[in-house]
Motif scaffolding. Structure first.
Motif, PDB file in Angstrom:
ATOM      1  N   UNK A  47       4.731  -4.116  -0.628  1.00 36.71           N
ATOM      2  CA  UNK A  47       3.415  -3.573  -0.984  1.00 36.71           C
ATOM      3  C   UNK A  47       2.443  -3.667   0.194  1.00 36.71           C
ATOM      4  N   UNK A  48       2.869  -4.334   1.283  1.00 34.41           N
ATOM      5  CA  UNK A  48       1.987  -4.475   2.448  1.00 34.41           C
ATOM      6  C   UNK A  48       1.953  -3.189   3.264  1.00 34.41           C
ATOM      7  N   UNK A  49       0.818  -2.961   3.892  1.00 35.18           N
ATOM      8  CA  UNK A  49       0.647  -1.738   4.673  1.00 35.18           C
ATOM      9  C   UNK A  49       1.310  -1.842   6.036  1.00 35.18           C
ATOM     10  N   UNK A  50       1.815  -0.708   6.488  1.00 34.15           N
ATOM     11  CA  UNK A  50       2.358  -0.589   7.833  1.00 34.15           C
ATOM     12  C   UNK A  50       1.531   0.472   8.571  1.00 34.15           C
ATOM     13  N   UNK A  51       1.512   0.506   9.885  1.00 33.16           N
ATOM     14  CA  UNK A  51       2.260  -0.371  10.803  1.00 33.16           C
ATOM     15  C   UNK A  51       1.609  -1.732  10.951  1.00 33.16           C
ATOM     16  N   UNK A  52       2.410  -2.701  11.396  1.00 31.71           N
ATOM     17  CA  UNK A  52       1.909  -4.045  11.626  1.00 31.71           C
ATOM     18  C   UNK A  52       1.191  -4.108  12.971  1.00 31.71           C
ATOM     19  N   UNK A  53       0.152  -4.944  13.075  1.00 31.19           N
ATOM     20  CA  UNK A  53      -0.567  -5.086  14.354  1.00 31.19           C
ATOM     21  C   UNK A  53       0.355  -5.550  15.480  1.00 31.19           C
ATOM     22  N   UNK A  54       0.219  -4.939  16.648  1.00 33.69           N
ATOM     23  CA  UNK A  54       1.059  -5.254  17.802  1.00 33.69           C
ATOM     24  C   UNK A  54       0.946  -6.726  18.190  1.00 33.69           C
ATOM     25  N   UNK A  55      -0.256  -7.304  18.082  1.00 33.99           N
ATOM     26  CA  UNK A  55      -0.442  -8.709  18.477  1.00 33.99           C
ATOM     27  C   UNK A  55       0.400  -9.646  17.615  1.00 33.99           C
ATOM     28  N   UNK A  56       0.490  -9.354  16.306  1.00 35.84           N
ATOM     29  CA  UNK A  56       1.303 -10.186  15.414  1.00 35.84           C
ATOM     30  C   UNK A  56       2.791 -10.010  15.715  1.00 35.84           C
ATOM     31  N   UNK A  57       3.190  -8.776  15.990  1.00 38.98           N
ATOM     32  CA  UNK A  57       4.589  -8.519  16.340  1.00 38.98           C
ATOM     33  C   UNK A  57       4.950  -9.276  17.615  1.00 38.98           C
ATOM     34  N   UNK A  58       4.025  -9.305  18.565  1.00 45.29           N
ATOM     35  CA  UNK A  58       4.263 -10.032  19.826  1.00 45.29           C
ATOM     36  C   UNK A  58       4.444 -11.521  19.567  1.00 45.29           C
ATOM     37  N   UNK A  59       3.621 -12.102  18.683  1.00 46.55           N
ATOM     38  CA  UNK A  59       3.758 -13.510  18.317  1.00 46.55           C
ATOM     39  C   UNK A  59       5.139 -13.767  17.717  1.00 46.55           C
ATOM     40  N   UNK A  60       5.561 -12.866  16.825  1.00 39.11           N
ATOM     41  CA  UNK A  60       6.851 -13.020  16.161  1.00 39.11           C
ATOM     42  C   UNK A  60       7.999 -12.954  17.160  1.00 39.11           C
ATOM     43  N   UNK A  61       7.945 -11.971  18.068  1.00 41.56           N
ATOM     44  CA  UNK A  61       9.010 -11.822  19.058  1.00 41.56           C
ATOM     45  C   UNK A  61       9.038 -13.016  20.005  1.00 41.56           C
ATOM     46  N   UNK A  62       7.855 -13.452  20.435  1.00 37.44           N
ATOM     47  CA  UNK A  62       7.773 -14.615  21.323  1.00 37.44           C
ATOM     48  C   UNK A  62       8.377 -15.846  20.660  1.00 37.44           C
ATOM     49  N   UNK A  63       8.023 -16.073  19.398  1.00 36.21           N
ATOM     50  CA  UNK A  63       8.589 -17.196  18.644  1.00 36.21           C
ATOM     51  C   UNK A  63      10.096 -17.050  18.514  1.00 36.21           C
ATOM     52  N   UNK A  64      10.522 -15.839  18.132  1.00 39.85           N
ATOM     53  CA  UNK A  64      11.936 -15.596  17.878  1.00 39.85           C
ATOM     54  C   UNK A  64      12.824 -15.722  19.096  1.00 39.85           C
ATOM     55  N   UNK A  65      12.263 -15.491  20.278  1.00 42.14           N
ATOM     56  CA  UNK A  65      13.050 -15.591  21.506  1.00 42.14           C
ATOM     57  C   UNK A  65      12.952 -16.995  22.109  1.00 42.14           C
ATOM     58  N   UNK A  66      11.731 -17.549  22.166  1.00 40.40           N
ATOM     59  CA  UNK A  66      11.538 -18.843  22.818  1.00 40.40           C
ATOM     60  C   UNK A  66      12.202 -19.994  22.064  1.00 40.40           C
ATOM     61  N   UNK A  67      12.079 -20.001  20.731  1.00 44.78           N
ATOM     62  CA  UNK A  67      12.588 -21.134  19.949  1.00 44.78           C
ATOM     63  C   UNK A  67      14.089 -21.347  20.156  1.00 44.78           C
ATOM     64  N   UNK A  68      14.930 -20.309  20.012  1.00 51.34           N
ATOM     65  CA  UNK A  68      16.362 -20.556  20.244  1.00 51.34           C
ATOM     66  C   UNK A  68      16.694 -20.866  21.698  1.00 51.34           C
ATOM     67  N   UNK A  69      15.974 -20.240  22.646  1.00 57.48           N
ATOM     68  CA  UNK A  69      16.247 -20.518  24.058  1.00 57.48           C
ATOM     69  C   UNK A  69      15.934 -21.966  24.402  1.00 57.48           C
ATOM     70  N   UNK A  70      14.802 -22.465  23.875  1.00 60.38           N
ATOM     71  CA  UNK A  70      14.449 -23.871  24.103  1.00 60.38           C
ATOM     72  C   UNK A  70      15.476 -24.784  23.440  1.00 60.38           C
ATOM     73  N   UNK A  71      15.902 -24.436  22.221  1.00 58.96           N
ATOM     74  CA  UNK A  71      16.906 -25.238  21.503  1.00 58.96           C
ATOM     75  C   UNK A  71      18.218 -25.286  22.266  1.00 58.96           C
ATOM     76  N   UNK A  72      18.628 -24.139  22.817  1.00 60.72           N
ATOM     77  CA  UNK A  72      19.874 -24.076  23.581  1.00 60.72           C
ATOM     78  C   UNK A  72      19.784 -24.951  24.833  1.00 60.72           C
ATOM     79  N   UNK A  73      18.648 -24.898  25.520  1.00 67.31           N
ATOM     80  CA  UNK A  73      18.466 -25.719  26.716  1.00 67.31           C
ATOM     81  C   UNK A  73      18.466 -27.204  26.364  1.00 67.31           C
ATOM     82  N   UNK A  74      17.804 -27.549  25.255  1.00 70.56           N
ATOM     83  CA  UNK A  74      17.788 -28.947  24.815  1.00 70.56           C
ATOM     84  C   UNK A  74      19.199 -29.414  24.453  1.00 70.56           C
TER      85      UNK A  74
END
Length: 200
Positions: A47-74
């Motif tokens: 029921x939510x409206x699209x498109x989603x704001x680019x800034x929020x998408x950027x936060x999501x992508x940054x989280x989604x990429x950094x978290x596993x990369x940091x975990x792998x390095x750890x």
């Protein structure tokens, strides 16, 4: 239960049985989400409206990429027992194709984000939802480092939901985390199998 006992118990389950368990649990999450959302009149995610704001998408992508990369390095730098989950993730993701990992992690991310962020967080708030989400990862409870990571991740996904007001932002972050992590596990598994076949 000691670590050797835990590993022996894990050996009783095949990869297919663990995978089936994942699909069943995610199906239950979807049913529970639908039931609670219907009963408490919580808006459905589409029921939510699209498109989603680019800034929020950027936060999501940054989280989604950094978290596993940091975990792998750890994981490369810290002792093995910090990340020891009894071999469950390796058994689930190791034998899968990357296409199957894509489908599986998309289902997991959607089911869990709809239930925990889209439904429970609307009713119980950010902190309690994070606690519930973390506690349901039972195999991590006796692993302080893994439990801390899951709790931190859950809280941050909840924050993403709070600021974006849609499950699609934490969904994207959650999906990328699981997909990248799953692909890395599968890659390591396939590499180890190749080494065995080559007699390394």
């Amino acid at each position: 239960m000691s670590q050797p006992e835990n590993k022996n118990r894990m050996e009783e389950f095949t990869s297919r049985q663990l995978l089936l368990n994942v699909y069943v649990s995610q199906g239950l999450f979807l049913v529970i989400a639908i039931g609670i959302a219907f009963f408490f009149k919580v808006p459905f995610p589409w029921s939510n409206d699209f498109p989603l704001p680019i800034s929020y998408i950027a936060f999501a992508i940054l989280t989604g990429v950094l978290f596993p990369l940091i975990s792998i390095e750890l994981k490369k730098k810290l002792p093995d027992h910090y990340f020891d989950d009894g071999g469950i993730n390796e058994k689930i993701f190791g034998p899968l194709s990357y296409t199957h990992i894509f489908v599986l992690t998309a289902l997991i991310a959607f089911a869990e984000e709809w239930l925990f962020r889209g439904v429970i967080q609307n009713l119980a708030g950010l902190v309690l939802t994070s606690v519930i989400f973390s506690t349901l990862h039972v195999r991590y409870i006796k692993k302080p480092f893994l439990f801390a990571l899951v709790t931190l991740l859950s809280f941050w996904l909840g924050v993403l939901y709070e600021i974006s007001h849609t499950i699609w932002i934490p969904f994207l972050a959650h999906f990328l985390i699981d997909f990248i992590s799953g692909c890395w596990i599968a890659g390591q598994f396939k590499k180890s199998m190749t080494n065995v076949d080559d007699g390394v």
